[in-house]
Design a protein around this motif. Structure first.
Motif, mmCIF file in Angstrom:
data_model
loop_
_atom_site.group_PDB
_atom_site.id
_atom_site.type_symbol
_atom_site.label_atom_id
_atom_site.label_comp_id
_atom_site.label_asym_id
_atom_site.label_seq_id
_atom_site.Cartn_x
_atom_site.Cartn_y
_atom_site.Cartn_z
ATOM 1 N N ASN A 5 0.834 -1.189 0.000
ATOM 2 C CA ASN A 5 0.000 0.000 0.000
ATOM 3 C C ASN A 5 0.872 1.243 0.000
ATOM 4 O O ASN A 5 1.792 1.356 0.814
ATOM 5 N N PRO A 6 0.607 2.198 -0.885
ATOM 6 C CA PRO A 6 1.409 3.419 -0.897
ATOM 7 C C PRO A 6 1.088 4.271 0.313
ATOM 8 O O PRO A 6 0.032 4.133 0.928
ATOM 9 N N PRO A 7 1.989 5.187 0.707
ATOM 10 C CA PRO A 7 1.705 6.083 1.822
ATOM 11 C C PRO A 7 0.553 7.015 1.460
ATOM 12 O O PRO A 7 0.238 7.202 0.280
ATOM 13 N N GLN A 8 -0.060 7.577 2.494
ATOM 14 C CA GLN A 8 -1.161 8.500 2.249
ATOM 15 C C GLN A 8 -0.632 9.743 1.554
ATOM 16 O O GLN A 8 0.368 10.320 1.968
ATOM 17 N N ARG A 9 -1.281 10.148 0.490
ATOM 18 C CA ARG A 9 -0.816 11.283 -0.300
ATOM 19 C C ARG A 9 -1.889 12.363 -0.303
ATOM 20 O O ARG A 9 -2.652 12.497 -1.253
ATOM 21 N N LYS A 10 -1.941 13.109 0.772
ATOM 22 C CA LYS A 10 -2.941 14.159 0.898
ATOM 23 C C LYS A 10 -2.512 15.376 0.069
ATOM 24 O O LYS A 10 -1.345 15.765 0.098
ATOM 25 N N PRO A 11 -3.445 15.976 -0.674
ATOM 26 C CA PRO A 11 -3.112 17.201 -1.406
ATOM 27 C C PRO A 11 -2.608 18.272 -0.441
ATOM 28 O O PRO A 11 -3.054 18.365 0.703
ATOM 29 N N ALA A 25 13.676 27.144 -2.334
ATOM 30 C CA ALA A 25 12.936 26.659 -1.176
ATOM 31 C C ALA A 25 11.770 25.765 -1.610
ATOM 32 O O ALA A 25 11.516 24.725 -0.993
ATOM 33 N N LEU A 26 11.087 26.153 -2.661
ATOM 34 C CA LEU A 26 9.971 25.343 -3.167
ATOM 35 C C LEU A 26 10.473 24.015 -3.728
ATOM 36 O O LEU A 26 9.825 22.976 -3.574
ATOM 37 N N ARG A 27 11.629 24.025 -4.359
ATOM 38 C CA ARG A 27 12.215 22.781 -4.873
ATOM 39 C C ARG A 27 12.556 21.828 -3.733
ATOM 40 O O ARG A 27 12.300 20.622 -3.807
ATOM 41 N N ARG A 28 13.130 22.362 -2.642
ATOM 42 C CA ARG A 28 13.475 21.518 -1.491
ATOM 43 C C ARG A 28 12.222 20.935 -0.851
ATOM 44 O O ARG A 28 12.194 19.761 -0.474
ATOM 45 N N HIS A 33 8.473 16.301 0.287
ATOM 46 C CA HIS A 33 7.121 15.732 0.216
ATOM 47 C C HIS A 33 7.081 14.502 -0.679
ATOM 48 O O HIS A 33 6.476 13.487 -0.318
ATOM 49 N N LEU A 34 7.707 14.576 -1.827
ATOM 50 C CA LEU A 34 7.668 13.432 -2.737
ATOM 51 C C LEU A 34 8.451 12.258 -2.164
ATOM 52 O O LEU A 34 8.112 11.096 -2.431
ATOM 53 N N GLY A 35 9.484 12.521 -1.384
ATOM 54 C CA GLY A 35 10.199 11.441 -0.709
ATOM 55 C C GLY A 35 9.292 10.711 0.262
ATOM 56 O O GLY A 35 9.275 9.475 0.308
ATOM 57 N N LEU A 36 8.494 11.468 1.024
ATOM 58 C CA LEU A 36 7.561 10.855 1.961
ATOM 59 C C LEU A 36 6.423 10.147 1.234
ATOM 60 O O LEU A 36 5.853 9.192 1.756
ATOM 61 N N TRP A 37 6.097 10.588 0.047
ATOM 62 C CA TRP A 37 5.053 9.941 -0.735
ATOM 63 C C TRP A 37 5.560 8.702 -1.478
ATOM 64 O O TRP A 37 4.777 8.008 -2.130
ATOM 65 N N GLY A 38 6.854 8.436 -1.415
ATOM 66 C CA GLY A 38 7.405 7.291 -2.129
ATOM 67 C C GLY A 38 7.494 7.506 -3.626
ATOM 68 O O GLY A 38 7.471 6.552 -4.395
ATOM 69 N N VAL A 42 9.963 10.687 -9.618
ATOM 70 C CA VAL A 42 9.577 11.919 -10.310
ATOM 71 C C VAL A 42 10.092 13.177 -9.610
ATOM 72 O O VAL A 42 9.699 14.285 -9.983
ATOM 73 N N ILE A 43 10.967 13.030 -8.623
ATOM 74 C CA ILE A 43 11.433 14.201 -7.868
ATOM 75 C C ILE A 43 12.110 15.221 -8.784
ATOM 76 O O ILE A 43 11.789 16.409 -8.764
ATOM 77 N N GLU A 44 13.070 14.768 -9.583
ATOM 78 C CA GLU A 44 13.801 15.711 -10.427
ATOM 79 C C GLU A 44 12.886 16.375 -11.447
ATOM 80 O O GLU A 44 12.976 17.589 -11.683
ATOM 81 N N ALA A 45 11.995 15.598 -12.049
ATOM 82 C CA ALA A 45 11.066 16.167 -13.028
ATOM 83 C C ALA A 45 10.132 17.172 -12.355
ATOM 84 O O ALA A 45 9.828 18.232 -12.913
ATOM 85 N N ALA A 46 9.661 16.841 -11.146
ATOM 86 C CA ALA A 46 8.758 17.740 -10.428
ATOM 87 C C ALA A 46 9.473 19.032 -10.059
ATOM 88 O O ALA A 46 8.897 20.132 -10.162
ATOM 89 N N GLN A 47 10.725 18.934 -9.629
ATOM 90 C CA GLN A 47 11.488 20.130 -9.286
ATOM 91 C C GLN A 47 11.686 21.017 -10.514
ATOM 92 O O GLN A 47 11.594 22.242 -10.428
ATOM 93 N N LEU A 48 11.954 20.397 -11.652
ATOM 94 C CA LEU A 48 12.119 21.177 -12.882
ATOM 95 C C LEU A 48 10.827 21.916 -13.228
ATOM 96 O O LEU A 48 10.847 23.109 -13.561
#
Length: 219
Positions: A5-11, A25-28, A33-38, A42-48
């Motif tokens: 089961n994936p971790p809870q991913r609340k908006p 700061a927003l990139r960090r 958050h994405l690390g905690l969401w597992g 997509v971390i690098e793509a999301a940061q870009l």
């Protein structure tokens, strides 16, 4: 012992001022958050995408514009939104020369995301993109209070940043109390890294190097 089961991913969402210095700061925060969401894939793509969407507001709407970053799951896709109040300055996909220094923002988003778009509302526009995610990695059944504490830290961090945007002069902890709180935060985060197969000592060394680099640059 693990489950599938994936971790809870609340908006979540975060108001901010559209300034160039806010981007890092927003990139960090996105990485945490994405690390905690597992969703490490997509971390690098999301940061870009965050960089380009926020920079687009800074460039075409204006520095200091009140804006909001909102992140959620849309089925198997990660959805990233940036809200601002200017409904006239619309992002456009432009063709740019290979040696051009500007105009690449939305082209990068186009190349990275599975889709993107702009929604117009009466009081704001929403520029959004969605990224495809892989299956979540196995997570420990017993995450424990310290791992939940790391997730709570992110919620507190988001709340604190929101308060700084909307009010000045917020109450600050005493130095002694803040020091004890910081130690607990660092300890919780090290437990989180350990639970996900990371070397806590290596994390501390990297953090120390990062701190010394930034401190040296400030001096």
């Amino acid at each position: 012992m693990y489950n599938d089961n994936p971790p809870q991913r609340k908006p979540w969402s975060l108001p901010f001022q559209a300034e160039p210095e806010e981007v890092s700061a927003l990139r960090r925060l996105m990485r945490l958050h994405l690390g905690l969401w597992g969703l490490q894939d997509v971390i690098e793509a999301a940061q870009l995408c965050v960089t380009e969407l926020v920079s687009n507001v800074v460039t075409h709407v204006g520095p200091g514009t009140p804006a909001t970053l909102a992140v959620s799951m849309s089925g198997p896709h990660l959805r990233i939104e940036v809200h601002d109040s200017d409904t006239r300055a619309l992002p456009t996909l432009m063709e740019v020369a290979c040696d051009s220094e500007g105009g690449r923002g939305m082209a990068l988003v186009e190349a990275t995301a599975v889709r993107w778009g702009v929604e117009l509302h009466a009081d704001r526009k929403v520029t959004w993109c969605e990224l495809a995610t892989e299956s979540a990695l196995p997570w420990s059944v017993d995450e424990g209070p310290r791992l939940r504490g790391a997730e709570g830290l992110l919620d507190l961090y988001t709340t604190e940043r929101t308060a700084r945007v909307t009010a000045v002069g917020a109450h600050r902890l005493s130095v002694a109390c803040a020091e004890e709180t910081a130690i607990e935060i660092i300890s919780d985060l090290l437990h989180w890294f350990h639970a996900h197969g990371r070397d806590a000592d290596e994390v501390l060394e990297r953090a120390q190097v990062h701190f010394e680099t930034e401190a040296g640059a400030a001096v």
